[in-house]
Design a protein around this motif. Sequence first.
Motif, mmCIF file in Angstrom:
data_model
loop_
_atom_site.group_PDB
_atom_site.id
_atom_site.type_symbol
_atom_site.label_atom_id
_atom_site.label_comp_id
_atom_site.label_asym_id
_atom_site.label_seq_id
_atom_site.Cartn_x
_atom_site.Cartn_y
_atom_site.Cartn_z
ATOM 1 N N ASN A 155 0.830 -1.207 0.000
ATOM 2 C CA ASN A 155 0.000 0.000 0.000
ATOM 3 C C ASN A 155 0.868 1.263 0.000
ATOM 4 O OD1 ASN A 155 -2.719 1.408 0.634
ATOM 5 N ND2 ASN A 155 -1.400 2.081 2.324
ATOM 6 N N HIS A 193 1.124 4.019 -3.197
ATOM 7 C CA HIS A 193 0.825 5.448 -3.066
ATOM 8 C C HIS A 193 2.058 6.301 -3.337
ATOM 9 C CE1 HIS A 193 -3.326 5.218 -1.837
ATOM 10 N NE2 HIS A 193 -3.042 4.341 -0.896
ATOM 11 N N HIS A 205 1.229 10.180 -4.644
ATOM 12 C CA HIS A 205 0.210 10.714 -3.739
ATOM 13 C C HIS A 205 0.799 11.437 -2.528
ATOM 14 C CE1 HIS A 205 -2.754 7.487 -5.428
ATOM 15 N NE2 HIS A 205 -2.630 8.530 -6.218
ATOM 16 N N TYR A 206 2.058 11.140 -2.196
ATOM 17 C CA TYR A 206 2.688 11.824 -1.068
ATOM 18 C C TYR A 206 3.411 13.107 -1.481
ATOM 19 C CZ TYR A 206 1.897 7.482 1.519
ATOM 20 O OH TYR A 206 1.323 6.395 2.132
ATOM 21 N N TYR A 229 -0.600 12.207 3.098
ATOM 22 C CA TYR A 229 -1.418 13.038 2.214
ATOM 23 C C TYR A 229 -2.172 14.108 3.000
ATOM 24 C CZ TYR A 229 -5.136 14.286 -1.049
ATOM 25 O OH TYR A 229 -6.011 14.979 -1.839
ATOM 26 N N ALA A 256 -9.040 6.624 -1.549
ATOM 27 C CA ALA A 256 -8.264 5.420 -1.236
ATOM 28 C C ALA A 256 -9.079 4.451 -0.376
ATOM 29 C CB ALA A 256 -6.979 5.801 -0.523
ATOM 30 N N THR A 302 -5.086 4.119 5.135
ATOM 31 C CA THR A 302 -4.951 4.350 3.688
ATOM 32 C C THR A 302 -3.566 4.924 3.380
ATOM 33 O OG1 THR A 302 -6.009 6.537 3.896
ATOM 34 C CG2 THR A 302 -7.428 4.670 3.292
ATOM 35 N N THR A 303 -3.421 6.241 3.515
ATOM 36 C CA THR A 303 -2.162 6.880 3.137
ATOM 37 C C THR A 303 -1.351 7.396 4.315
ATOM 38 O OG1 THR A 303 -3.371 8.966 2.834
ATOM 39 C CG2 THR A 303 -3.004 7.615 0.877
#
Length: 210
Positions: free
Chosen positions: A50, A54, A59-60, A88, A96, A127-128
């Motif tokens: 995961n 990401h 996404h980061y 995030y 997500a 998630t993130t």
Amino acid sequence: MLASCLLAACAPASDDGDGNGATLTAEITTSLGVISLELYPDAAPVSVANFVEHAQAGHYDGGSFYRAVRPDNDRPGIEPMHLIQGGYGFDGLPEADGIAHEPTEQTGLSHVRGAISMARFDPGTATTEFFIMVDDYPDLDSGPGRRNPDEAGYAVFGQVIAGMEVVEAIAEQETSLEEAPEDFQYPQFIVEPVRIESVRVVHANARGQQ
């Protein structure tokens, strides 16, 4: 796809107990410096995949470390934590999906200094968002009598191998309750969040590789 290729390059998701399990090396580049991580897909395959997916999706990039929990701002009446949280955004990437929870009693990992772990609400909602330990705090591990009533703990999936001075610098940033989400009770949110420039996997280490 990239995450799957990287994980497949390491080895099957199992550990032979000799300490030579597959690992990935990742770098979090921040406005205060670089944090290098060793990730453990053998021990925590879901969490590592995961995080890698990401990261490789970007996404980061442009995210931040936005929370610093310290003895001077943690909730009263409980042994204080010392950690930084980032990713995030506090609630995670909206689209997500949550991932399966990997408790420490299953992975054999623990919330020691430098451990990176998944932030969550209920188990299965991570998630993130992630956090990095500044000091040991085993009460974040799974088991009875721990920090959370659900006793599931949090999912450790890697360890800082360089850049703890950057982690410590982030942890020392000024915090305020004004920066916190609505209904949050403690002044743990960084007044000027530390920008995450990028998160990238830079190397895959096969089992036993030196």
